[in-house]
Design an enzyme around this catalytic site. Structure first.
Site, PDB file in Angstrom:
ATOM      1  N   CYS A  18       3.745   1.886   1.274  1.00  0.00           N
ATOM      2  CA  CYS A  18       3.718   2.427  -0.092  1.00  0.00           C
ATOM      3  C   CYS A  18       2.285   2.556  -0.598  1.00  0.00           C
ATOM      4  O   CYS A  18       1.935   3.538  -1.256  1.00  0.00           O
ATOM      5  CB  CYS A  18       4.531   1.542  -1.039  1.00  0.00           C
ATOM      6  N   SER A  50      21.733   2.467   6.434  1.00  0.00           N
ATOM      7  CA  SER A  50      22.264   1.864   7.665  1.00  0.00           C
ATOM      8  C   SER A  50      21.240   1.914   8.788  1.00  0.00           C
ATOM      9  O   SER A  50      21.145   1.001   9.607  1.00  0.00           O
ATOM     10  CB  SER A  50      23.504   2.624   8.134  1.00  0.00           C
ATOM     11  N   SER A  51      20.509   2.994   8.838  1.00  0.00           N
ATOM     12  CA  SER A  51      19.376   3.104   9.757  1.00  0.00           C
ATOM     13  C   SER A  51      18.170   2.574   8.996  1.00  0.00           C
ATOM     14  O   SER A  51      17.566   3.272   8.184  1.00  0.00           O
ATOM     15  CB  SER A  51      19.185   4.568  10.167  1.00  0.00           C
ATOM     16  N   TYR A  52      17.855   1.299   9.214  1.00  0.00           N
ATOM     17  CA  TYR A  52      16.946   0.579   8.308  1.00  0.00           C
ATOM     18  C   TYR A  52      15.643   1.313   8.022  1.00  0.00           C
ATOM     19  O   TYR A  52      15.124   1.267   6.905  1.00  0.00           O
ATOM     20  CB  TYR A  52      16.611  -0.812   8.872  1.00  0.00           C
ATOM     21  N   CYS A  84      11.274   2.572  -0.381  1.00  0.00           N
ATOM     22  CA  CYS A  84      10.905   1.523  -1.335  1.00  0.00           C
ATOM     23  C   CYS A  84      10.841   2.083  -2.755  1.00  0.00           C
ATOM     24  O   CYS A  84      10.684   3.295  -2.963  1.00  0.00           O
ATOM     25  CB  CYS A  84       9.538   0.937  -0.992  1.00  0.00           C
ATOM     26  N   GLU A 141      18.266   1.616   0.355  1.00  0.00           N
ATOM     27  CA  GLU A 141      18.343   1.242   1.771  1.00  0.00           C
ATOM     28  C   GLU A 141      19.303   2.154   2.530  1.00  0.00           C
ATOM     29  O   GLU A 141      20.016   2.969   1.932  1.00  0.00           O
ATOM     30  CB  GLU A 141      18.760  -0.233   1.877  1.00  0.00           C
ATOM     31  N   ASN A 169      14.459   0.807  -4.868  1.00  0.00           N
ATOM     32  CA  ASN A 169      14.612   0.914  -3.412  1.00  0.00           C
ATOM     33  C   ASN A 169      16.014   1.388  -3.058  1.00  0.00           C
ATOM     34  O   ASN A 169      17.006   1.050  -3.729  1.00  0.00           O
ATOM     35  CB  ASN A 169      14.266  -0.394  -2.697  1.00  0.00           C
ATOM     36  N   GLU A 205       8.476   1.884  -4.946  1.00  0.00           N
ATOM     37  CA  GLU A 205       7.188   2.478  -5.304  1.00  0.00           C
ATOM     38  C   GLU A 205       7.080   3.909  -4.795  1.00  0.00           C
ATOM     39  O   GLU A 205       6.579   4.798  -5.494  1.00  0.00           O
ATOM     40  CB  GLU A 205       6.043   1.636  -4.741  1.00  0.00           C
ATOM     41  N   CYS A 208       4.357  -2.635  -0.474  1.00  0.00           N
ATOM     42  CA  CYS A 208       4.097  -2.795   0.961  1.00  0.00           C
ATOM     43  C   CYS A 208       2.967  -1.849   1.386  1.00  0.00           C
ATOM     44  O   CYS A 208       2.573  -0.937   0.649  1.00  0.00           O
ATOM     45  CB  CYS A 208       5.362  -2.549   1.778  1.00  0.00           C
TER      46      CYS A 208
END
Ligand code: THU
EC number: 3.5.4.5
Length: 150
Positions: free
Chosen positions: A107, A63-65, A70, A61, A59, A72, A104
């Protein structure tokens, strides 16, 4: 039967799923996870049905969530970048969760395009707990574009 990508031709023999190797590769990929926000690191390893090659993902990540990718999806995108459209024979995911975390829903929808109902999805926790599902158990009814249905 494939959910999508219906031009994939499976070989007569299926590649062997070496769970030890796939788990090791997924654990190594997990070490590369960039997860400064959630601190939840995930690693994945995917086995290509046609070639038996394995592709990893972690994964990443942001700053802009919502821009987070992910593990997968990283793995399936990695596989397609390397060998073009792939069929997924098996997917291994490693996370620090109990029970081991499944992919998730987003994914699963992405993976459905390249997976079969019997594609193996094997989930590990970092301390070794293991749960296995078929893809269809995790996502029994993916959206499939009408012209891609078989
Ligand atoms: N994550 C994955 O990599 N795979 C999943 O299927 C569930 C969630 C990541 C995304 C995010 O970086 C962190 O875990 C917390 O949601």
């Amino acid at each position: 039967m494939l959910y999508g990508a219906n031009d994939i031709v499976l070989p007569s023999g299926r590649p062997l799923v070496d769970l030890d190797v796939m788990r090791t590769l997924a654990r190594q990929a997990r070490e590369h996870a960039y997860a400064p926000y959630s601190r939840f690191k995930v690693g994945a390893c995917l086995l290509s049905a046609a070639t038996g090659r394995m592709y990893t993902g972690c994964n990443v990540e942001n700053s802009s969530y919502g821009a987070t990718v992910c593990a997968e999806r990283n793995a399936i995108l990695h596989a397609i970048a390397e060998e073009g459209v792939v069929g997924v024979e098996a997917l291994v995911v490693v996370s620090d969760d109990d029970p081991p975390a499944p992919p998730c829903a987003l994914c699963l929808q992405v993976l459905a395009e390249f997976s079969r109902p019997d594609t193996r999805v094997i989930l590990f926790s970092v301390d070794g707990k293991c749960v296995e599902y078929s893809f269809a158990e995790l996502l029994p009814n993916p959206f499939i574009f009408p012209t891609m249905r078989q």
